[in-house]
Design a protein around this motif. Sequence first.
Motif, PDB file in Angstrom:
ATOM      1  N   THR A   9       0.842  -1.192   0.000  1.00 37.31           N
ATOM      2  CA  THR A   9       0.000   0.000   0.000  1.00 37.31           C
ATOM      3  C   THR A   9       0.882   1.250   0.000  1.00 37.31           C
ATOM      4  N   CYS A  10       0.206   2.420  -0.014  1.00 38.24           N
ATOM      5  CA  CYS A  10       0.946   3.678   0.007  1.00 38.24           C
ATOM      6  C   CYS A  10       1.716   3.878   1.316  1.00 38.24           C
ATOM      7  N   ALA A  11       1.454   3.029   2.307  1.00 44.02           N
ATOM      8  CA  ALA A  11       2.251   3.093   3.541  1.00 44.02           C
ATOM      9  C   ALA A  11       3.713   2.753   3.254  1.00 44.02           C
ATOM     10  N   GLU A  36      -9.308  -5.440   9.676  1.00 42.32           N
ATOM     11  CA  GLU A  36      -8.686  -4.792  10.848  1.00 42.32           C
ATOM     12  C   GLU A  36      -8.661  -3.276  10.746  1.00 42.32           C
ATOM     13  N   HIS A  37      -8.710  -2.758   9.494  1.00 42.52           N
ATOM     14  CA  HIS A  37      -8.688  -1.293   9.333  1.00 42.52           C
ATOM     15  C   HIS A  37      -9.988  -0.649   9.784  1.00 42.52           C
ATOM     16  N   HIS A  38     -11.042  -1.462   9.957  1.00 44.15           N
ATOM     17  CA  HIS A  38     -12.324  -0.907  10.414  1.00 44.15           C
ATOM     18  C   HIS A  38     -12.666  -1.370  11.825  1.00 44.15           C
ATOM     19  N   LYS A  39     -11.695  -1.969  12.505  1.00 43.52           N
ATOM     20  CA  LYS A  39     -11.964  -2.425  13.878  1.00 43.52           C
ATOM     21  C   LYS A  39     -11.673  -1.291  14.865  1.00 43.52           C
ATOM     22  N   ALA A  48     -10.289   7.377   9.966  1.00 47.48           N
ATOM     23  CA  ALA A  48     -10.580   7.183   8.535  1.00 47.48           C
ATOM     24  C   ALA A  48     -10.370   5.728   8.120  1.00 47.48           C
ATOM     25  N   GLY A  49      -9.769   4.919   8.985  1.00 44.17           N
ATOM     26  CA  GLY A  49      -9.580   3.498   8.669  1.00 44.17           C
ATOM     27  C   GLY A  49      -8.603   3.261   7.534  1.00 44.17           C
ATOM     28  N   LYS A  50      -7.590   4.109   7.435  1.00 49.12           N
ATOM     29  CA  LYS A  50      -6.625   3.976   6.336  1.00 49.12           C
ATOM     30  C   LYS A  50      -5.200   3.932   6.881  1.00 49.12           C
ATOM     31  N   VAL A  51      -4.345   3.211   6.163  1.00 52.16           N
ATOM     32  CA  VAL A  51      -2.912   3.287   6.417  1.00 52.16           C
ATOM     33  C   VAL A  51      -2.320   4.234   5.380  1.00 52.16           C
ATOM     34  N   PRO A  52      -1.198   4.897   5.714  1.00 50.91           N
ATOM     35  CA  PRO A  52      -0.409   4.800   6.935  1.00 50.91           C
ATOM     36  C   PRO A  52      -0.960   5.663   8.065  1.00 50.91           C
ATOM     37  N   ALA A  53      -0.627   5.225   9.295  1.00 51.93           N
ATOM     38  CA  ALA A  53      -0.843   6.065  10.474  1.00 51.93           C
ATOM     39  C   ALA A  53       0.402   5.895  11.333  1.00 51.93           C
ATOM     40  N   VAL A  62      -1.552  11.150  10.487  1.00 50.18           N
ATOM     41  CA  VAL A  62      -2.092  10.379   9.364  1.00 50.18           C
ATOM     42  C   VAL A  62      -1.933  11.202   8.089  1.00 50.18           C
ATOM     43  N   GLN A  63      -2.157  10.557   6.966  1.00 45.16           N
ATOM     44  CA  GLN A  63      -1.991  11.125   5.621  1.00 45.16           C
ATOM     45  C   GLN A  63      -0.493  11.159   5.274  1.00 45.16           C
ATOM     46  N   ASN A  64      -0.157  10.474   4.185  1.00 44.61           N
ATOM     47  CA  ASN A  64       1.247  10.413   3.774  1.00 44.61           C
ATOM     48  C   ASN A  64       1.922  11.786   3.755  1.00 44.61           C
ATOM     49  N   VAL A  65       1.260  12.750   3.136  1.00 41.64           N
ATOM     50  CA  VAL A  65       1.925  14.056   2.983  1.00 41.64           C
ATOM     51  C   VAL A  65       2.235  14.663   4.353  1.00 41.64           C
ATOM     52  N   CYS A 100       1.359  13.549  -5.976  1.00 40.27           N
ATOM     53  CA  CYS A 100       1.360  12.094  -5.777  1.00 40.27           C
ATOM     54  C   CYS A 100       0.120  11.649  -5.013  1.00 40.27           C
ATOM     55  N   SER A 101      -0.187  12.345  -3.915  1.00 40.43           N
ATOM     56  CA  SER A 101      -1.272  11.849  -3.053  1.00 40.43           C
ATOM     57  C   SER A 101      -2.651  12.213  -3.575  1.00 40.43           C
ATOM     58  N   SER A 102      -2.785  13.392  -4.211  1.00 40.21           N
ATOM     59  CA  SER A 102      -4.133  13.856  -4.586  1.00 40.21           C
ATOM     60  C   SER A 102      -4.461  13.639  -6.059  1.00 40.21           C
ATOM     61  N   LEU A 104      -2.336  11.558  -8.434  1.00 41.39           N
ATOM     62  CA  LEU A 104      -1.979  10.233  -8.962  1.00 41.39           C
ATOM     63  C   LEU A 104      -2.576   9.080  -8.156  1.00 41.39           C
ATOM     64  N   HIS A 105      -2.502   9.165  -6.825  1.00 35.12           N
ATOM     65  CA  HIS A 105      -2.966   8.031  -6.010  1.00 35.12           C
ATOM     66  C   HIS A 105      -4.429   7.644  -6.308  1.00 35.12           C
ATOM     67  N   PRO A 106      -5.357   8.616  -6.394  1.00 34.38           N
ATOM     68  CA  PRO A 106      -6.739   8.209  -6.709  1.00 34.38           C
ATOM     69  C   PRO A 106      -6.855   7.496  -8.069  1.00 34.38           C
TER      70      PRO A 106
HETATM   71  N1  LIG Z   1      -4.735  10.180   1.364  1.00 32.06           N
HETATM   72  C1  LIG Z   1      -4.294   9.070   2.159  1.00 32.06           C
HETATM   73  C2  LIG Z   1      -4.692   7.789   1.446  1.00 32.06           C
HETATM   74  C3  LIG Z   1      -4.485   6.576   2.314  1.00 32.06           C
HETATM   75  C4  LIG Z   1      -5.078   5.341   1.659  1.00 32.06           C
HETATM   76  O1  LIG Z   1      -5.963   5.416   0.781  1.00 32.06           O
HETATM   77  N2  LIG Z   1      -4.584   4.198   2.074  1.00 32.06           N
HETATM   78  C5  LIG Z   1      -5.106   2.958   1.536  1.00 32.06           C
HETATM   79  C6  LIG Z   1      -3.972   1.997   1.221  1.00 32.06           C
HETATM   80  S1  LIG Z   1      -3.028   2.577  -0.172  1.00 32.06           S
HETATM   81  C7  LIG Z   1      -6.018   2.319   2.578  1.00 32.06           C
HETATM   82  O2  LIG Z   1      -5.695   2.271   3.735  1.00 32.06           O
HETATM   83  N3  LIG Z   1      -7.179   1.856   2.120  1.00 32.06           N
HETATM   84  C8  LIG Z   1      -8.125   1.217   2.976  1.00 32.06           C
HETATM   85  C9  LIG Z   1      -9.496   1.770   2.774  1.00 32.06           C
HETATM   86  O3  LIG Z   1      -9.635   2.820   2.132  1.00 32.06           O
HETATM   87  O4  LIG Z   1     -10.434   1.155   3.265  1.00 32.06           O
HETATM   88  C10 LIG Z   1      -2.778   9.132   2.351  1.00 32.06           C
HETATM   89  O5  LIG Z   1      -2.096   9.646   1.479  1.00 32.06           O
HETATM   90  O6  LIG Z   1      -2.283   8.658   3.392  1.00 32.06           O
END
Ligand SMILES: N[C@@H](CCC(=O)N[C@@H](CS)C(=O)NCC(=O)O)C(=O)O
Length: 226
Positions: A9-11, A36-39, A48-53, A62-65, A100-102, A104-106
């Motif tokens: 992942t982007c982590a 586990e990301h929603h636990k 937000a249930g997202k990595v990285p944190a 949180v948020q890569n940037v 990159c984050s806003s 390309l990543h999407p």
């Molecule tokens: N804008 C966030 C995006 C984080 C993101 O989307 N992470 C993905 C992995 S690449 C994730 O955790 N997805 C799980 C989900 O959205 O449920 C950042 O740059 O940190």
Amino acid sequence: MILHFAPQTCARVTLTALEESGAPFETRLIAFLAGEHHKPDFLAINPAGKVPALETVDGVIVQNVAILTYLAEKFPDAGLLPQRDDIAGRADVLAQLLRCSSDLHPLVTRFVMAPMISTEPGQAPQIRAAAREALCFQLGSVERLLARQEWLLPEGWSIIDAYVAWIWFRITGAGFDASAFPAIAAHYDEASARPSAQAVLAHEERAQQDLAARGLQFRPPPVAEA
Ligand SMILES: N[C@@H](CCC(=O)N[C@@H](CS)C(=O)NCC(=O)O)C(=O)O
């Protein structure tokens, strides 16, 4: 510091920054397939249930940037980002990170995970094709830049190079045609040869083995081409 992450992942970008920083850190693997990301335990870290944190002495970031700029400021000798002394120069660095984050990543998510994005059955190939077209356009300027200089910023390697390398890894791993982007492909090889990148791959490999042992290795579903 404790990084909550999942392999591939982007982590990966944050993990690379931590390796480059030389600072001590631990990781906690988040198994998406086990939800586990929603636990509650993880949502208490990142609602937000997202990595990285990243848990730090200064609190959770949180948020890569945000994490990358935090680490760059906390460990200035690591050279994660250039320390420019003019406002416009600093804005430019931020813009490259946000690209990159806003931007390309999407597109990466839409290209790689099209079936998980479409609400209508059968829409995945169109979502993927539109993402491919937008990626080709966006990556065109990156290709032209990397044909002229080794790294994305004129000062030399920065964590932005690791970000673009992750993007390239994700899309080419999902069948993106690399043939029109030889400079990005060469940049990927060079970025991947850094000791930090090698350490990250070894770290992710251990995580993949953990997930495999639990039957939780994530593979994006295949998509027919539009
Ligand atoms: N804008 C966030 C995006 C984080 C993101 O989307 N992470 C993905 C992995 S690449 C994730 O955790 N997805 C799980 C989900 O959205 O449920 C950042 O740059 O940190």
